[in-house]
Design a protein around this motif. Structure first.
Motif: not given
Length: 64
Positions: A42-51
């Motif tokens: 799980h990567i945090r990109a601002g308020s979003a998550l990228i799996d």
């Protein structure tokens, strides 16, 4: 309909190390959580998550 943001994105990857390095080092995103048994990062990109889902991992082999 107008897009105002993204909440969650899933990307299937063939080279997990390289993709984590790209998101972390090139774009400055933080690794939020690693679930190695699933082949999931799980990567945090601002308020979003990228799996990032490893195509060779448990989820990737299931098509997720």
């Amino acid at each position: 309909m107008k897009v105002i943001g993204l909440d969650h994105i899933v990307i299937r990857v063939g080279d997990m190390e390289r993709m984590v390095a790209f998101w972390r080092d090139a774009l400055g995103c933080a690794v939020e959580k690693v679930q190695a048994e699933l082949g999931l990062v799980h990567i945090r990109a601002g308020s979003a998550l990228i799996d990032l889902v490893d195509v060779a991992g448990k989820l990737g082999k299931e098509g997720g």
